[in-house]
Enzyme design. Structure first.
Site, short mmCIF file in Angstrom:
data_model
loop_
_atom_site.label_atom_id
_atom_site.label_comp_id
_atom_site.label_asym_id
_atom_site.label_seq_id
_atom_site.Cartn_x
_atom_site.Cartn_y
_atom_site.Cartn_z
N VAL A 190 0.86 -1.18 0.00
CA VAL A 190 0.00 0.00 0.00
C VAL A 190 0.90 1.23 0.00
O VAL A 190 1.87 1.30 0.75
CB VAL A 190 -0.92 0.03 1.24
CG1 VAL A 190 -1.70 1.34 1.30
CG2 VAL A 190 -1.89 -1.15 1.22
N PRO A 226 4.59 8.21 1.39
CA PRO A 226 4.97 7.49 0.17
C PRO A 226 6.44 7.04 0.21
O PRO A 226 7.27 7.64 0.90
CB PRO A 226 4.75 8.53 -0.93
CG PRO A 226 3.76 9.50 -0.35
CD PRO A 226 4.07 9.56 1.11
N ASP A 227 6.71 5.98 -0.53
CA ASP A 227 8.07 5.45 -0.69
C ASP A 227 8.69 4.99 0.63
O ASP A 227 9.91 4.92 0.76
CB ASP A 227 8.98 6.48 -1.36
CG ASP A 227 8.46 6.92 -2.72
OD1 ASP A 227 7.95 6.04 -3.46
OD2 ASP A 227 8.54 8.12 -3.03
N ARG A 228 7.83 4.70 1.59
CA ARG A 228 8.27 4.21 2.90
C ARG A 228 9.11 5.23 3.68
O ARG A 228 9.81 4.87 4.63
CB ARG A 228 9.03 2.88 2.78
CG ARG A 228 8.16 1.72 2.24
CD ARG A 228 6.96 1.51 3.14
NE ARG A 228 6.17 0.33 2.79
CZ ARG A 228 5.03 0.35 2.09
NH1 ARG A 228 4.57 1.51 1.62
NH2 ARG A 228 4.37 -0.75 1.87
N LEU A 229 9.06 6.49 3.29
CA LEU A 229 9.74 7.55 4.05
C LEU A 229 8.76 8.13 5.07
O LEU A 229 8.37 9.30 5.02
CB LEU A 229 10.28 8.63 3.11
CG LEU A 229 11.43 8.19 2.21
CD1 LEU A 229 11.86 9.33 1.30
CD2 LEU A 229 12.61 7.68 3.04
#
Length: 220
Positions: free
Chosen positions: A16, A197-200
């Site tokens: 996700v 977003p982007d796991r940041l």
């Protein structure tokens, strides 16, 4: 293709993108409990299922961990409170180590809050105040269940409950069991996590040093 291969492939593709919001230092409340109140109220308004559910992690005297979901029944500047049987496995762990952690998993908001600290039993007055608003069925169940102990079957639990119902049949109010009450986690650290977003992800942590609190950002 085997069932295990299908399952593994499906799990590896589950993903996700967290884009529901952000968390910036300048927008934090002054204290961890005020920030928790803001997020908790938003979870309630957003109709998150059981927003006061939190995953409680403990360890026994040998360091063997356990986790389970409990319901938070109050929080303020002193800490986060839940109630349970004092003879349960979780209470044995808490008595042995005096520390715990709890996580509020508000997945639909792409948020979680982690509370970590020492524990203490709440006062008998606080326990009595909460006990008074519990449904009678829950009160009777607290008397009937030898929580965390091995039982012979569901029938044994029902038989115990039937006996408790008879015991208090003529009682207008069911008293608090001597083996039941509240625990308070007194935070040393409270982390607010917002998916990005982007796991940041945004991770802001209130951390106590003696009686002073500071806020620090953690790498995701």
């Amino acid at each position: 293709m085997s069932e295990s291969t299908v399952s593994t492939g499906t799990l590896s593709s589950m993903r996700v993108s967290y884009e529901a919001g952000s968390l910036q230092e300048g927008l934090l409340a002054d204290t961890w409990h005020e920030q928790l109140r803001i997020w908790f109220d938003e979870a309630v308004r957003s109709e998150v299922p059981e927003p006061n559910a939190m995953v409680l992690a403990t360890a026994d005297a040998d360091g063997f961990p356990s986790s389970r979901t409990v319901l938070c029944k109050g929080f303020d500047e002193r800490g986060v409170v839940f109630f349970t049987n004092y003879t349960s496995s979780k209470s044995h762990d808490l008595t042995a180590t005096r520390v715990a952690a709890a996580t509020f998993p508000w997945l639909t908001l792409q948020r979680q809050v982690n509370v970590r600290g020492t524990v203490e039993k709440v006062s008998s007055d606080e326990t009595a105040e909460y006990w008074a608003v519990r449904p009678r069925g829950s009160q009777l169940g607290a008397w009937a269940s030898p929580q965390s102990r091995v039982v012979t079957g569901r029938d044994a639990l029902q038989s115990s409950l039937n006996g408790i119902e008879r015991r208090f049949a003529d009682a207008e109010k069911v008293p608090v069991p001597p083996h039941w009450g509240g625990w308070r986690i007194r935070p040393e650290a409270v982390e607010f996590w917002q998916g990005r977003p982007d796991r940041l992800h945004d991770r802001l942590r209130f951390r106590r040093n003696d009686e002073r609190w500071s806020v620090e950002r953690l790498a995701p």
